[in-house]
Design an enzyme around this catalytic site. Structure first.
Site, PDB file in Angstrom:
ATOM      1  N   HIS A  21       0.804  -1.219   0.000  1.00 35.28           N
ATOM      2  CA  HIS A  21       0.000   0.000   0.000  1.00 35.28           C
ATOM      3  C   HIS A  21       0.839   1.272   0.000  1.00 35.28           C
ATOM      4  O   HIS A  21       0.365   2.319  -0.415  1.00 35.28           O
ATOM      5  CB  HIS A  21      -0.944   0.008   1.215  1.00 35.28           C
ATOM      6  CG  HIS A  21      -0.244   0.132   2.528  1.00 35.28           C
ATOM      7  ND1 HIS A  21       0.249  -0.955   3.222  1.00 35.28           N
ATOM      8  CD2 HIS A  21       0.039   1.227   3.286  1.00 35.28           C
ATOM      9  CE1 HIS A  21       0.805  -0.536   4.348  1.00 35.28           C
ATOM     10  NE2 HIS A  21       0.697   0.771   4.408  1.00 35.28           N
ATOM     11  N   HIS A  55       5.207   8.862  13.010  1.00 38.03           N
ATOM     12  CA  HIS A  55       4.259   7.814  13.361  1.00 38.03           C
ATOM     13  C   HIS A  55       5.009   6.579  13.847  1.00 38.03           C
ATOM     14  O   HIS A  55       6.154   6.351  13.475  1.00 38.03           O
ATOM     15  CB  HIS A  55       3.309   7.486  12.209  1.00 38.03           C
ATOM     16  CG  HIS A  55       3.939   6.917  10.967  1.00 38.03           C
ATOM     17  ND1 HIS A  55       5.020   7.475  10.334  1.00 38.03           N
ATOM     18  CD2 HIS A  55       3.608   5.827  10.237  1.00 38.03           C
ATOM     19  CE1 HIS A  55       5.332   6.770   9.269  1.00 38.03           C
ATOM     20  NE2 HIS A  55       4.494   5.748   9.194  1.00 38.03           N
TER      21      HIS A  55
END
Length: 315
Positions: A115, A179
């Site tokens: 992805h 993140h």
């Protein structure tokens, strides 16, 4: 050659664990602006820098970066599966150009991507086969990680090499910013996990579904405040964006692996894809950032950003 650049965060949690509607709307507005930018630029080739999440690259052989002359997407997290429209001639030319410029570049004739590559192609172009692309994997999770200066050198070499193509080239960086999602690590992993990280055993459909659900649940826990993940760091994220906007790319040579991880979390090194993209654009001459969006989005476990830039002489 005419050049432009886009930096775009990705998250497998988009559409699965969304924030408040006003946050989603602000992201969509920024993404729409990036789509309009890309349509106006009308690229004839996209050089796509993206990471992998142990779906295509494993510890059996883990290069710091790798250029594909052909690539196939696995379709994780409901992203598209199938072949990317890789421009093999352009990929070979860029690979030769990077090697000629002193970059020890790995080349893959059958790259597997996930992805991280697919989302930006779907978001900006509507699919993985809508635009000629040269995929470039940039390792952002598998330690040990090399110096950030080498990523800038990679982007510079490929940007310089692209100048010989005489085409409209979009340099696209996918990932970041701060993140710290639940990505497995080799150090201390149990034998089954270590074997998968080294050998790359494809998971069964059931195993993949369970793994993806764990990520979704991690996003929900993080948004609820119950997590051990390193927090999103807006101050660091904006420092990173300021560096790109001001064109101070040589500053990244002083960014250490440890500092980036401490400031931005375990997956902050996906910012390396942005460094490569903006270094490629800078190799063609001075540039200016034309749009910039940032929002910390716990539900997506991401400091989420979108930015666009063009050569200074481009109107």
């Amino acid at each position: 050659m005419t050049a432009a650049a886009v930096g775009l965060s990705h998250s497998p949690l988009i559409g699965k664990n969304d924030p408040a509607p006003d946050v989603v709307a602000s992201v969509e507005k920024a993404v729409d602006a990036a789509r309009s930018f890309v349509r106006a630029f009308d690229p004839e080739l996209v050089v796509l820098y993206a990471p992998d999440h142990y779906n295509g690259f494993f510890y059996k052989e883990m290069p710091p970066f790798c250029l594909a002359t052909a690539a196939h997407a696995i379709g994780d997290f409901d992203s598209a599966a199938g072949p990317l429209s890789v421009d093999t001639d352009a990929a070979n030319a860029l690979a030769r150009g990077a090697l000629d410029r002193g970059i020890d570049l790995t080349v893959s004739a059958r790259m597997t991507v996930d992805h991280g590559f697919v989302q930006p192609l779907e978001v900006l172009f509507g699919g993985i086969d809508h635009v000629p692309v040269v995929p470039v994997f940039v390792n952002g999770v598998a330690t040990p990680l090399g110096p950030v200066s080498r990523i800038r050198a990679l982007g510079t070499a490929l940007g310089d090499a692209a100048s010989a193509l005489d085409r409209r080239v979009l340099f696209l960086g996918s990932g970041g910013l701060s993140h710290d999602p639940p990505v497995p690590v080799l150090d201390g992993a149990p034998p089954r996990v270590a074997g998968a990280l080294i050998e790359g055993h494809p998971p069964t459909a059931e195993q993949r579904a369970r793994g993806e659900q764990r990520v979704v649940q991690a996003g929900r826990d993080y948004a609820a405040g119950s997590t051990t993940m390193i927090p999103i760091n807006p101050e660091w994220d904006n420092l990173v964006l300021d560096t790109f906007e001001d064109g101070r790319l040589t500053d990244v040579d002083d960014w250490t692996v440890e500092w980036m991880g401490t400031q931005g979390g375990g997956s902050a090194h996906e910012v390396r894809t942005w460094i490569a993209a903006f270094a490629s654009l800078a190799a063609t001459g001075p540039y200016r950032m034309t749009s910039r969006f940032y929002a910390p989005i716990p539900e997506w476990i991401a400091g989420f950003a979108v930015a666009t830039a063009v050569e200074e002489h481009t109107t």
